[in-house]
Every structure is written in structure tokens, then in C-alpha cells.
Design a protein around this motif. Structure first.
Motif, mmCIF file in Angstrom:
data_model
loop_
_atom_site.group_PDB
_atom_site.id
_atom_site.type_symbol
_atom_site.label_atom_id
_atom_site.label_comp_id
_atom_site.label_asym_id
_atom_site.label_seq_id
_atom_site.Cartn_x
_atom_site.Cartn_y
_atom_site.Cartn_z
ATOM 1 N N VAL A 72 -139.279 -44.870 65.224
ATOM 2 C CA VAL A 72 -140.408 -44.788 66.156
ATOM 3 C C VAL A 72 -140.023 -45.517 67.436
ATOM 4 C CG1 VAL A 72 -142.812 -45.423 66.579
ATOM 5 C CG2 VAL A 72 -142.099 -44.706 64.293
ATOM 6 N N GLN A 73 -140.235 -44.868 68.546
ATOM 7 C CA GLN A 73 -140.040 -45.507 69.849
ATOM 8 C C GLN A 73 -141.383 -45.682 70.517
ATOM 9 O OE1 GLN A 73 -137.135 -42.929 71.777
ATOM 10 N NE2 GLN A 73 -135.477 -44.276 71.097
ATOM 11 N N LEU A 74 -141.582 -46.853 71.120
ATOM 12 C CA LEU A 74 -142.867 -47.210 71.702
ATOM 13 C C LEU A 74 -142.701 -47.545 73.180
ATOM 14 C CD1 LEU A 74 -143.982 -49.604 68.829
ATOM 15 C CD2 LEU A 74 -144.577 -47.205 69.099
ATOM 16 N N VAL A 75 -143.598 -47.029 73.990
ATOM 17 C CA VAL A 75 -143.572 -47.301 75.427
ATOM 18 C C VAL A 75 -144.960 -47.718 75.878
ATOM 19 C CG1 VAL A 75 -143.121 -46.382 77.722
ATOM 20 C CG2 VAL A 75 -141.709 -45.643 75.786
ATOM 21 N N GLU A 76 -145.078 -48.947 76.365
ATOM 22 C CA GLU A 76 -146.363 -49.447 76.850
ATOM 23 C C GLU A 76 -146.535 -49.150 78.331
ATOM 24 O OE1 GLU A 76 -144.711 -52.812 74.084
ATOM 25 O OE2 GLU A 76 -143.960 -51.453 75.650
ATOM 26 N N ALA A 135 -146.114 -43.360 71.438
ATOM 27 C CA ALA A 135 -145.091 -43.411 70.394
ATOM 28 C C ALA A 135 -144.438 -42.063 70.214
ATOM 29 C CB ALA A 135 -145.717 -43.859 69.081
ATOM 30 N N SER A 136 -143.165 -42.104 69.914
ATOM 31 C CA SER A 136 -142.450 -40.888 69.538
ATOM 32 C C SER A 136 -142.190 -40.948 68.041
ATOM 33 C CB SER A 136 -141.130 -40.782 70.291
ATOM 34 O OG SER A 136 -140.277 -41.863 69.938
ATOM 35 N N GLY A 137 -142.026 -39.808 67.444
ATOM 36 C CA GLY A 137 -141.781 -39.793 66.009
ATOM 37 C C GLY A 137 -142.905 -39.097 65.280
ATOM 38 N N ARG A 139 -148.832 -42.625 60.345
ATOM 39 C CA ARG A 139 -148.758 -43.382 59.108
ATOM 40 C C ARG A 139 -148.551 -44.878 59.329
ATOM 41 N NH1 ARG A 139 -150.795 -40.433 54.945
ATOM 42 N NH2 ARG A 139 -150.137 -38.264 55.172
ATOM 43 N N TYR A 140 -148.388 -45.290 60.574
ATOM 44 C CA TYR A 140 -148.100 -46.685 60.865
ATOM 45 C C TYR A 140 -149.360 -47.448 61.259
ATOM 46 C CZ TYR A 140 -143.063 -45.938 60.859
ATOM 47 O OH TYR A 140 -141.774 -45.671 60.491
ATOM 48 N N THR A 141 -149.394 -48.696 60.844
ATOM 49 C CA THR A 141 -150.324 -49.635 61.445
ATOM 50 C C THR A 141 -149.779 -49.986 62.825
ATOM 51 O OG1 THR A 141 -151.080 -50.585 59.358
ATOM 52 C CG2 THR A 141 -151.195 -51.997 61.300
ATOM 53 N N MET A 142 -150.652 -49.933 63.820
ATOM 54 C CA MET A 142 -150.233 -50.231 65.186
ATOM 55 C C MET A 142 -150.849 -51.556 65.624
ATOM 56 S SD MET A 142 -148.265 -47.778 65.843
ATOM 57 C CE MET A 142 -147.977 -48.173 67.571
ATOM 58 N N GLY A 143 -150.033 -52.391 66.206
ATOM 59 C CA GLY A 143 -150.507 -53.704 66.624
ATOM 60 C C GLY A 143 -150.140 -54.021 68.058
#
Length: 123
Positions: free
Chosen positions: A2-6, A24-26, A31-35
Motif C-alpha cells: 500500500v502506498q499512501l500520499v497525504e 492509497a494505492s492498492g 481491509r486496512y485500519t487507517m490511522g
């Protein structure tokens, strides 16, 4: 993977608002908890808020409870942090993170991190 860009950080006066986004990519984003975590200069990275994959459970740090709202749009692979009534002590780099399990208020639970976005609140 998973790649994340804020995005969405910036400079705001005390009492103002900002909305942070984390894209997010992927395929398994839902299915993920995001924090969200934040780190001020000279301080440890601290927990801000997290949301379970269905959005049914949300946890906030006491310092932001009632001022920040976290929500997600799994169809857009994006999680949002609406920040209201911002104060100078909210100034920090804000990081988005994804966890597949573990205690969701702990940094150690998160497998993937974004690069961070700066939030500066002037008094």
C-alpha cells in the motif's frame, strides 16, 4: 503493498479548519485500519485518530476528541481528517498510516506510512 500520499496541510490561524486527505494505492485498501499520527519538532510521533476498515469503529486521541473527525471512502481509496478549532499545539507534520492488525493506537501496528504533510497553526 500500500502506498499512501497525504495532502491538505497548510498554514491556518487558530480557530480555523483544515481537511487532510490520504490517498492509497492498492486493491486491499478497504481491509486496512487507517490511522493518522502527528509529530511536532522535538517530540515523539503521537497517535491522532484511526478508523477500522468498514468505518464502524473510530478512535480519537483525547487531545483532538470533539474537534477532529475521521472518515473514509473505500470506493475512492481515501481517508479524510477534518480538523476544526485548530490550536497552535496542533502544529505538526501529520502522517497517514495503514495497519492490517494490532493495537490501532500504537505506531508499531502500522505497516505503511505516507510522507507526511505539514500543518501549522498560528496564534
Amino acid at each position: 503493498q500500500v502506498q499512501l500520499v497525504e495532502s491538505g496541510g497548510g498554514l491556518v490561524q487558530a480557530g480555523g479548519s483544515l481537511r487532510l486527505s490520504c490517498a492509497a494505492s492498492g486493491r486491499t485498501f478497504s481491509r486496512y485500519t487507517m490511522g493518522w499520527f502527528r509529530q511536532a519538532p522535538g517530540k515523539e510521533r503521537e497517535f491522532v485518530a484511526a478508523i477500522r476498515w468498514r468505518g464502524e469503529n473510530i478512535l480519537y486521541a483525547e487531545s483532538v476528541q470533539g474537534r477532529f473527525t475521521l472518515f473514509r471512502d473505500n470506493a475512492k481509496n481515501t481517508v479524510y481528517l477534518q480538523m476544526n478549532s485548530l490550536q497552535p499545539e496542533d502544529t505538526a507534520v501529520y502522517y497517514c498510516a495503514a495497519a492490517s492488525g494490532g493495537t490501532w493506537s500504537l505506531r508499531e501496528a502500522y505497516d505503511y506510512w505516507g510522507q507526511g504533510t505539514q500543518v501549522t497553526v498560528s496564534s
